[in-house]
Design a protein around this motif. Structure first.
Motif, PDB file in Angstrom:
ATOM      1  N   SER A 145       9.109   6.318 -14.426  1.00 44.41           N
ATOM      2  CA  SER A 145       9.806   7.270 -13.569  1.00 44.41           C
ATOM      3  C   SER A 145       8.963   8.526 -13.354  1.00 44.41           C
ATOM      4  N   GLY A 146       8.920   8.997 -12.139  1.00 47.89           N
ATOM      5  CA  GLY A 146       8.161  10.210 -11.805  1.00 47.89           C
ATOM      6  C   GLY A 146       8.514  10.635 -10.398  1.00 47.89           C
ATOM      7  N   GLU A 147       7.633  11.424  -9.790  1.00 44.11           N
ATOM      8  CA  GLU A 147       7.936  11.924  -8.444  1.00 44.11           C
ATOM      9  C   GLU A 147       7.486  10.917  -7.385  1.00 44.11           C
ATOM     10  N   LEU A 148       8.373  10.695  -6.439  1.00 42.44           N
ATOM     11  CA  LEU A 148       8.097   9.755  -5.350  1.00 42.44           C
ATOM     12  C   LEU A 148       7.243  10.455  -4.295  1.00 42.44           C
ATOM     13  N   VAL A 149       6.162   9.780  -3.906  1.00 45.56           N
ATOM     14  CA  VAL A 149       5.209  10.340  -2.943  1.00 45.56           C
ATOM     15  C   VAL A 149       5.075   9.323  -1.811  1.00 45.56           C
ATOM     16  N   PHE A 150       5.080   9.785  -0.565  1.00 45.43           N
ATOM     17  CA  PHE A 150       4.938   8.843   0.549  1.00 45.43           C
ATOM     18  C   PHE A 150       3.760   9.199   1.443  1.00 45.43           C
ATOM     19  N   THR A 151       3.071   8.169   1.916  1.00 48.12           N
ATOM     20  CA  THR A 151       2.081   8.340   2.982  1.00 48.12           C
ATOM     21  C   THR A 151       2.598   7.574   4.190  1.00 48.12           C
ATOM     22  N   THR A 152       2.659   8.246   5.335  1.00 44.53           N
ATOM     23  CA  THR A 152       3.115   7.555   6.552  1.00 44.53           C
ATOM     24  C   THR A 152       1.917   6.781   7.103  1.00 44.53           C
ATOM     25  N   ILE A 198       3.592  13.652  13.312  1.00 48.79           N
ATOM     26  CA  ILE A 198       3.269  14.421  12.108  1.00 48.79           C
ATOM     27  C   ILE A 198       3.009  13.446  10.952  1.00 48.79           C
ATOM     28  N   PRO A 199       1.831  12.845  10.956  1.00 45.50           N
ATOM     29  CA  PRO A 199       1.520  11.929   9.859  1.00 45.50           C
ATOM     30  C   PRO A 199       1.381  12.747   8.581  1.00 45.50           C
ATOM     31  N   LEU A 200       1.911  12.246   7.481  1.00 44.06           N
ATOM     32  CA  LEU A 200       1.774  12.984   6.225  1.00 44.06           C
ATOM     33  C   LEU A 200       1.089  12.121   5.184  1.00 44.06           C
ATOM     34  N   ILE A 201       0.134  12.717   4.520  1.00 47.80           N
ATOM     35  CA  ILE A 201      -0.635  12.014   3.494  1.00 47.80           C
ATOM     36  C   ILE A 201      -0.117  12.429   2.123  1.00 47.80           C
ATOM     37  N   ARG A 202       0.289  11.457   1.333  1.00 47.10           N
ATOM     38  CA  ARG A 202       0.738  11.698  -0.046  1.00 47.10           C
ATOM     39  C   ARG A 202       1.728  12.871  -0.109  1.00 47.10           C
ATOM     40  N   TYR A 203       2.792  12.751   0.672  1.00 50.89           N
ATOM     41  CA  TYR A 203       3.793  13.819   0.722  1.00 50.89           C
ATOM     42  C   TYR A 203       4.672  13.780  -0.529  1.00 50.89           C
ATOM     43  N   ARG A 204       4.734  14.892  -1.218  1.00 55.73           N
ATOM     44  CA  ARG A 204       5.533  14.961  -2.455  1.00 55.73           C
ATOM     45  C   ARG A 204       6.997  15.193  -2.097  1.00 55.73           C
ATOM     46  N   THR A 205       7.805  14.140  -2.260  1.00 58.11           N
ATOM     47  CA  THR A 205       9.215  14.235  -1.847  1.00 58.11           C
ATOM     48  C   THR A 205      10.038  15.089  -2.789  1.00 58.11           C
ATOM     49  N   ARG A 206       9.573  15.238  -4.034  1.00 59.57           N
ATOM     50  CA  ARG A 206      10.306  15.914  -5.123  1.00 59.57           C
ATOM     51  C   ARG A 206      11.447  15.069  -5.670  1.00 59.57           C
ATOM     52  N   ASP A 207      11.632  13.869  -5.111  1.00 60.14           N
ATOM     53  CA  ASP A 207      12.670  12.983  -5.653  1.00 60.14           C
ATOM     54  C   ASP A 207      12.112  12.244  -6.866  1.00 60.14           C
ATOM     55  N   ILE A 208      12.934  12.146  -7.898  1.00 60.93           N
ATOM     56  CA  ILE A 208      12.498  11.462  -9.115  1.00 60.93           C
ATOM     57  C   ILE A 208      13.077  10.052  -9.127  1.00 60.93           C
ATOM     58  N   CYS A 209      12.211   9.077  -9.255  1.00 59.55           N
ATOM     59  CA  CYS A 209      12.673   7.684  -9.367  1.00 59.55           C
ATOM     60  C   CYS A 209      11.519   6.801  -9.825  1.00 59.55           C
ATOM     61  N   SER A 210      11.729   5.496  -9.818  1.00 60.83           N
ATOM     62  CA  SER A 210      10.649   4.566 -10.161  1.00 60.83           C
ATOM     63  C   SER A 210      10.617   3.457  -9.117  1.00 60.83           C
ATOM     64  N   LEU A 211       9.525   2.687  -9.122  1.00 62.35           N
ATOM     65  CA  LEU A 211       9.371   1.594  -8.156  1.00 62.35           C
ATOM     66  C   LEU A 211       9.450   0.257  -8.863  1.00 62.35           C
ATOM     67  N   ARG A 212       9.875  -0.765  -8.123  1.00 59.94           N
ATOM     68  CA  ARG A 212       9.958  -2.144  -8.669  1.00 59.94           C
ATOM     69  C   ARG A 212       9.268  -3.091  -7.722  1.00 59.94           C
ATOM     70  N   LYS A 213       8.597  -4.086  -8.317  1.00 60.24           N
ATOM     71  CA  LYS A 213       7.969  -5.100  -7.463  1.00 60.24           C
ATOM     72  C   LYS A 213       8.498  -6.494  -7.759  1.00 60.24           C
ATOM     73  N   ASP A 214       9.504  -6.602  -8.642  1.00 58.17           N
ATOM     74  CA  ASP A 214      10.020  -7.940  -8.956  1.00 58.17           C
ATOM     75  C   ASP A 214      10.649  -8.530  -7.695  1.00 58.17           C
ATOM     76  N   PRO A 215      10.532  -9.863  -7.536  1.00 55.49           N
ATOM     77  CA  PRO A 215      11.010 -10.463  -6.292  1.00 55.49           C
ATOM     78  C   PRO A 215      12.514 -10.266  -6.099  1.00 55.49           C
ATOM     79  N   CYS A 216      12.897 -10.083  -4.835  1.00 58.35           N
ATOM     80  CA  CYS A 216      14.323  -9.938  -4.517  1.00 58.35           C
ATOM     81  C   CYS A 216      14.798 -11.285  -3.980  1.00 58.35           C
ATOM     82  N   LYS A 217      16.031 -11.620  -4.282  1.00 56.36           N
ATOM     83  CA  LYS A 217      16.573 -12.922  -3.858  1.00 56.36           C
ATOM     84  C   LYS A 217      16.602 -13.058  -2.335  1.00 56.36           C
ATOM     85  N   CYS A 218      16.562 -11.927  -1.617  1.00 59.16           N
ATOM     86  CA  CYS A 218      16.647 -12.004  -0.152  1.00 59.16           C
ATOM     87  C   CYS A 218      15.347 -12.524   0.463  1.00 59.16           C
ATOM     88  N   GLY A 219      14.252 -12.483  -0.300  1.00 56.68           N
ATOM     89  CA  GLY A 219      12.979 -12.991   0.218  1.00 56.68           C
ATOM     90  C   GLY A 219      12.050 -11.907   0.750  1.00 56.68           C
TER      91      GLY A 219
END
Ligand code: DLL
Length: 434
Positions: free
Chosen positions: A280-287, A293-314
């Motif tokens: 868990s840490g700060e979520l950062v997005f690159t458009t 207004i393209p943004l590179i490594r924009y610090r959202t300040r939102d705290i969360c984590s990412l998952r890559k495990d497969p989703c049943k939806c495909g």
């Protein structure tokens, strides 16, 4: 017309990486050539666009923050000439100024596609009637979901926020099967339905896309029961486009990031180093494809984590875990972003008889966010001058509501009565259990 874009949404990880790499290279070149702030940031670390060869090089790039947007207010971060900007939206800034974003027609098309994917991913179709009760205007919620609904060929009801009795009547009469609003408004709607003696079965709602503020699984259960639908989490922020940056699918197992357009990273809040998957840490997005207004490594300040495990939806996209908090002091009150510093600015400019000492208490009463702001009067005002205190309270409440876009209960208190803190000011108490 949007049809489930399986080819893109279920793209293999390798294919996605190639696409992301190509898009990253283009966007980096675009900002380097067109946005002085990015050119300066990259020159400072001796980074050339040609040094970015694949998405794996993303961590070499500098971060972008709300401060960059503020110091280039209003249009200084735009990478397209104004003649190509067809829409502007804005969200709260940390001071009186808004954070402004601009969209080219291409950006609006991508955004509509993302919102159409979000709606389609939870089962809406071109037969659907989509009741959009997010606010329309500078806030991205209303227009974002509106164009998403139209893009998929559904019938959109642009009702916007407020006037709950009318909303309920329209949902009943028009037979909306899909609703888009904040989760707290959904709970409020459910309560109002109950009060009016209307059973959820009398509505035709099947699904709702709820976001713009943090919410919990307990709220999900309440909404599902009270409105008789399936409740899905939709995430987004105006800086990156608006709603639809990520959205849950029918599995209700975490929002899928539209990572062919928006590349997510999680970084350590203190060191800003990228964190391993799942931490868990700060979520950062690159458009990856934005023009306005393209943004590179924009610090959202939102705290969360990412998952890559497969989703049943495909779908093969990365998923977000629930947002658990913020790394700054932004509050979200009834879906509206509020910075304590905005309130401070009002206190300083409103009336000399009001001091800048204040305390904010946020609570959730009957499922609606409330904000009480206690403010000290200046020493020159006697607290028992009732008429003066009443008039000042009214004026300040009006000034605050117009500055932050949401009403607050203002209580003026006598000079010296708000506890002073010895360290970092503790100006906010948030009693909501999120
Ligand atoms: O809230 C865009 C949006 C509209 C998203 C409608 C979803 C639905 P902003 O006003 O720029 O944009 O606020 C963005 O809101 O950084 C988060 O802190 C918070 N937020 C948005 N969606 C969620 C969510 C819109 N699903 C800020 N869960 C973001 C938790 C959310 N927080």
């Amino acid at each position: 017309m949007y049809i489930y874009d399986k080819k893109t949404e279920c793209m293999s990880v390798e294919e996605k990486k190639i696409l992301q790499s190509e898009r990253l290279k283009e966007v980096v070149k675009r900002v380097y050539d067109n946005v002085p702030t990015y050119r300066r940031k990259m020159d400072d670390i001796k980074l050339k666009p040609s040094d970015i060869r694949s998405i794996d090089d993303i961590s070499k790039l500098p971060f972008t923050t709300k401060y960059d947007l503020r110091s280039n207010y209003p249009f200084g971060m735009f990478a397209s000439p104004m003649k190509d900007i067809v829409r502007v939206h804005a969200s709260s800034g940390t001071t009186g100024k808004l954070t402004v974003v601009g969209y080219t027609q291409h950006d609006l098309d991508v955004w509509a596609e993302c919102c159409a994917r979000a709606l389609g991913g939870v089962g809406a179709t071109r037969e659907s009637i989509v009741h959009v009760a997010y606010g329309y205007g500078l806030f991205t919620g209303g227009l974002g979901m509106h164009y998403g609904g139209e893009r998929m060929g559904a019938t959109v009801i642009p009702v916007s926020s407020g006037n709950t009795a009318r909303q309920i009547m329209l949902m009943k009469d028009f037979g909306a099967d899909t609703i888009c609003c904040t989760p707290s408004y959904a709970i409020y709607l459910a309560d109002e339905l109950k009060k009016m003696g209307i059973s959820p079965d009398e509505l035709n709602l099947k699904r709702g896309l709820f976001g713009a503020e943090p919410w919990t699984d307990e709220m999900r259960r309440k909404i599902e029961e009270g409105l008789g639908l399936k409740a899905y989490d939709i995430y987004g922020l105006s800086e990156i486009s608006g709603p639809g940056v990520a959205c849950e699918c029918e599995m209700q197992d975490g929002p899928h990031v539209q990572d062919d357009y928006f590349y997510p990273e999680i970084v350590d809040v203190d060191t800003l180093e990228p964190l391993p998957l799942g931490e868990s840490g700060e979520l950062v997005f690159t458009t990856l494809s934005k023009e306005g207004i393209p943004l590179i490594r924009y610090r959202t300040r939102d705290i969360c984590s990412l998952r890559k495990d497969p989703c049943k939806c495909g779908r093969t996209s990365v998923r977000l875990a629930r947002i658990t908090g913020r790394s700054d002091d932004m509050l979200i009150i009834r879906g509206v972003n509020v910075f304590p510093s905005q309130i401070e600015s009002v206190l300083i400019s409103s009336d000399p008889r009001i001091s800048p000492h204040y305390h904010i208490t946020v609570d959730r009463i009957n499922n609606l966010d409330t904000m009480t702001i206690e403010v000290e009067l200046d020493r020159s005002v006697a607290f028992d001058e009732i008429k003066t205190v009443e008039a000042l309270t009214k004026k300040l409440a009006g000034d605050i509501a117009s500055a932050i876009g949401v009403s607050a209960n203002v209580r003026l208190v006598s000079s010296g009565s708000i506890k002073r803190s010895e360290g970092k000011a503790q100006n906010v108490t948030d009693l909501r259990k999120l």
